[in-house]
Design a protein around this motif. Structure first.
Motif, PDB file in Angstrom:
ATOM      1  N   HIS A 188      68.464  70.395  54.313  1.00  0.00           N
ATOM      2  CA  HIS A 188      69.616  70.086  55.161  1.00  0.00           C
ATOM      3  C   HIS A 188      70.050  71.355  55.885  1.00  0.00           C
ATOM      4  O   HIS A 188      69.976  72.455  55.308  1.00  0.00           O
ATOM      5  CB  HIS A 188      70.764  69.543  54.306  1.00  0.00           C
TER       6      HIS A 188
ATOM      7  N   HIS B 116      65.368  66.740  63.566  1.00  0.00           N
ATOM      8  CA  HIS B 116      66.572  66.610  62.748  1.00  0.00           C
ATOM      9  C   HIS B 116      67.099  65.197  62.896  1.00  0.00           C
ATOM     10  O   HIS B 116      67.017  64.617  63.967  1.00  0.00           O
ATOM     11  CB  HIS B 116      67.712  67.505  63.262  1.00  0.00           C
ATOM     12  N   TYR B 117      67.686  64.703  61.822  1.00  0.00           N
ATOM     13  CA  TYR B 117      68.451  63.468  61.933  1.00  0.00           C
ATOM     14  C   TYR B 117      69.798  63.710  61.267  1.00  0.00           C
ATOM     15  O   TYR B 117      69.895  63.828  60.049  1.00  0.00           O
ATOM     16  CB  TYR B 117      67.706  62.286  61.272  1.00  0.00           C
ATOM     17  N   ARG B 118      70.823  63.863  62.060  1.00  0.00           N
ATOM     18  CA  ARG B 118      72.196  64.103  61.588  1.00  0.00           C
ATOM     19  C   ARG B 118      72.283  65.234  60.544  1.00  0.00           C
ATOM     20  O   ARG B 118      72.934  65.096  59.510  1.00  0.00           O
ATOM     21  CB  ARG B 118      72.810  62.808  61.060  1.00  0.00           C
ATOM     22  N   GLY B 119      71.572  66.321  60.821  1.00  0.00           N
ATOM     23  CA  GLY B 119      71.643  67.489  59.933  1.00  0.00           C
ATOM     24  C   GLY B 119      70.533  67.524  58.897  1.00  0.00           C
ATOM     25  O   GLY B 119      70.345  68.537  58.228  1.00  0.00           O
TER      26      GLY B 119
ATOM     27  N   SER C 170      69.556  54.174  58.742  1.00  0.00           N
ATOM     28  CA  SER C 170      70.937  53.711  58.543  1.00  0.00           C
ATOM     29  C   SER C 170      71.528  54.232  57.233  1.00  0.00           C
ATOM     30  O   SER C 170      72.747  54.327  57.097  1.00  0.00           O
ATOM     31  CB  SER C 170      71.000  52.185  58.596  1.00  0.00           C
TER      32      SER C 170
ATOM     33  N   ASP D 184      72.739  57.597  58.150  1.00  0.00           N
ATOM     34  CA  ASP D 184      73.960  57.389  58.952  1.00  0.00           C
ATOM     35  C   ASP D 184      75.157  57.117  58.053  1.00  0.00           C
ATOM     36  O   ASP D 184      76.211  57.714  58.200  1.00  0.00           O
ATOM     37  CB  ASP D 184      73.778  56.196  59.910  1.00  0.00           C
TER      38      ASP D 184
ATOM     39  N   CYS E 155      76.461  60.124  56.175  1.00  0.00           N
ATOM     40  CA  CYS E 155      77.253  61.016  57.038  1.00  0.00           C
ATOM     41  C   CYS E 155      78.565  60.357  57.463  1.00  0.00           C
ATOM     42  O   CYS E 155      79.613  61.013  57.509  1.00  0.00           O
ATOM     43  CB  CYS E 155      76.445  61.405  58.280  1.00  0.00           C
ATOM     44  N   ASP E 156      78.500  59.063  57.761  1.00  0.00           N
ATOM     45  CA  ASP E 156      79.705  58.365  58.228  1.00  0.00           C
ATOM     46  C   ASP E 156      80.794  58.323  57.160  1.00  0.00           C
ATOM     47  O   ASP E 156      81.971  58.123  57.469  1.00  0.00           O
ATOM     48  CB  ASP E 156      79.374  56.932  58.658  1.00  0.00           C
TER      49      ASP E 156
ATOM     50  N   GLY F 112      82.085  62.925  59.997  1.00  0.00           N
ATOM     51  CA  GLY F 112      80.695  62.512  60.227  1.00  0.00           C
ATOM     52  C   GLY F 112      79.652  63.544  59.842  1.00  0.00           C
ATOM     53  O   GLY F 112      78.523  63.490  60.318  1.00  0.00           O
ATOM     54  N   GLU F 113      80.037  64.487  58.963  1.00  0.00           N
ATOM     55  CA  GLU F 113      79.084  65.543  58.580  1.00  0.00           C
ATOM     56  C   GLU F 113      79.103  65.780  57.075  1.00  0.00           C
ATOM     57  O   GLU F 113      80.153  65.672  56.437  1.00  0.00           O
ATOM     58  CB  GLU F 113      79.456  66.867  59.258  1.00  0.00           C
TER      59      GLU F 113
ATOM     60  N   THR G 219      73.722  56.890  49.303  1.00  0.00           N
ATOM     61  CA  THR G 219      74.868  56.995  50.211  1.00  0.00           C
ATOM     62  C   THR G 219      76.197  57.071  49.459  1.00  0.00           C
ATOM     63  O   THR G 219      77.043  57.884  49.769  1.00  0.00           O
ATOM     64  CB  THR G 219      74.902  55.788  51.170  1.00  0.00           C
TER      65      THR G 219
END
Ligand code: FES
Ligand SMILES: [Fe+2]
Length: 441
Positions: free
Chosen positions: A45, A147-150, A172, A175, A178-179, A184-185, A319
């Motif tokens: 990450h 990268h995908y969202r970090g 997803s 996602d 992160c969401d 969002g991080e 998640t």
């Protein structure tokens, strides 16, 4: 030893797999080339390399690589090999290289993207074929990084689908992880656990969606948790999550298993979405998300009721409890699992503390749960080395899986669809047609 495509293909049937895929070192070598040489693999990450020169080492299959942050902010992934005599340039683990890499053997130096910078006493190299600009004198980069969202992935192949296409339906899960942060991080925090398992790497992926094992393999930890709760007259979170594995078969049958191309998938339905209103930590979390997004969106985010996700070849993000179990094959009968934990930036600290409790109680080497699994994985490895039979069954609910957008869904939560899907992908990788077909054959 040459293994023909025909022979490899014959090891996987629609409802069973030959035990040789777990025990043959030649097949393991071929997996390193044909799966880990092609697929996008999670390397780490971006929060693990915050500053210029920060690095994190890991493995893509049997290859030691370094994820490093360069001065322009970009993250590079290079093989951990000095082009002089081949020494590993940095030791395993996390650290800081400073402004450039310096090999510990003869002090050749390299920019943070691996490009050759200097070699001491250059005079000795004059009038030779030594050319600092030639790639043979630089550290080699891994072919592709995305990268995908970090979350940073790398592929050793220049060809193949882009990362988002490769991830397909399981993007997803990243996602949603992160969401769950109000901003969002997420960031890696709290250290990691490492567990070395005495079994082939594929067994762990199969187990992640093997609902039939939970009340059996984990019978002792689930019943001990129940007994303890009876004794104290309440069921605190620590016991609740241990006790959860002991749910009767009817509970597991109701879950939904999704399977996607390239061996990926996830399990839905295990947590109770209404818990957000009853549980104080979830309620605090819900409030922090509602403040930013409003209640409808907050409910949507926290209502995604997903348990283990499989990103085949990389590992398993979770998640709800903010972790990524990174799975690294070491040899045909050894696998390293590294459990990374994530803090949701901007969320109440109690949410992170709960994730820590979950990881300690369920996934740590000293938990009451993981050793149950590790023991049966080792028994599979040992049993498959005997002459007691050749095939492994994946028959449960075979032939009933339904097609959905981009993938397949189980008709029953105890289905062995995920295993069938993983081996269908395995076969396509191994006989050279990965990324070109659908989930199950
Ligand atoms: S092996 Fe790296 S400088 Fe000699
Ligand atoms: Fe388990």
């Amino acid at each position: 030893m040459t293994l023909s495509d025909e022979l490899i293909a014959s090891l996987v049937r629609p409802d069973s797999v030959h035990k040789r895929v777990y025990t043959d070192p030649h097949i393991f070598e071929l997996e390193m080339e044909r799966i880990y040489g092609q697929a996008w693999i999670y390397v780490g990450h971006e929060s693990q390399v915050k500053q210029t020169g920060d690095y994190h080492t890991t493995r893509i299959g049997n290859q030691d690589v370094i994820m490093v942050r360069a001065s322009d902010g970009n993250i590079h992934v290079v093989y951990n090999r000095c082009p002089h005599k081949g020494a590993k340039v940095v030791p395993d683990g996390d650290g800081t290289a400073g402004k450039f890499f310096r090999c510990p053997y003869h002090a050749w130096t390299f920019k943070l993207d691996g490009t050759h910078l200097s070699a001491p006493l250059r005079n000795g190299l004059h009038n030779t074929c030594f050319d600092p600009k030639h790639p043979d004198f630089s550290m080699r980069k891994v072919a592709r990084v995305a990268h995908y969202r970090g979350f940073v992935f790398a592929s050793q192949s220049h060809d193949g689908p882009d990362l988002a296409t490769f991830l397909n339906g399981v993007a997803s899960s990243i996602d949603n992880l992160c969401d769950r942060s109000p901003v969002g991080e997420v960031e890696v925090a709290g250290g990691v656990f490492r567990v070395q398992q005495r079994s082939n790497w594929k067994v762990f992926y199969e187990n992640l969606h093997d609902t039939m094992h939970a009340p059996v393999t984990h019978e002792s930890s689930a019943s001990s948790a129940r007994a303890q709760a009876d004794q104290i007259g309440s069921m605190p979170f620590e016991l609740l999550i241990l006790e959860g594995n002991g749910e009767p078969y009817e509970f597991w049958e109701k879950l939904e298993l999704r399977a996607y191309e390239n061996g990926h998938g996830y399990m839905e339905g295990i947590f109770d979405p209404s818990a957000a209103t009853r549980d104080p930590v979830a309620a605090e979390h819900f409030a922090s998300l509602s403040q930013v997004h409003g209640e409808t969106r907050a409910r949507e985010i926290m209502g995604m009721n997903r348990h283990n996700t499989v990103i085949y070849g990389s590992g398993s993000p979770h998640t709800v409890f903010q972790q990524f179990r990174v799975i690294r094959p070491l040899s045909v009968d050894r696998t390293l699992v590294e459990i990374q934990l994530f803090r949701l930036k901007g969320a109440p600290e109690s949410v992170f503390e709960r994730a820590l409790v979950y990881a300690n109680a369920i996934n740590s080497p000293s938990s009451n749960v993981m050793p149950d699994d590790v023991e049966v994985y080792a028994r599979c490895q040992q049993g498959n080395q005997t002459n007691g039979g050749d095939w492994i069954s994946m028959h449960r609910y075979a032939g009933t899986d339904r097609e959905v957008e981009n993938g397949m869904v189980s008709t029953n939560g105890t289905s062995e669809l995920p295993m069938r899907n993983q081996f269908a992908a395995w076969k396509r990788f191994m006989v050279g047609q990965a990324g070109s077909g659908k989930g199950i054959e």
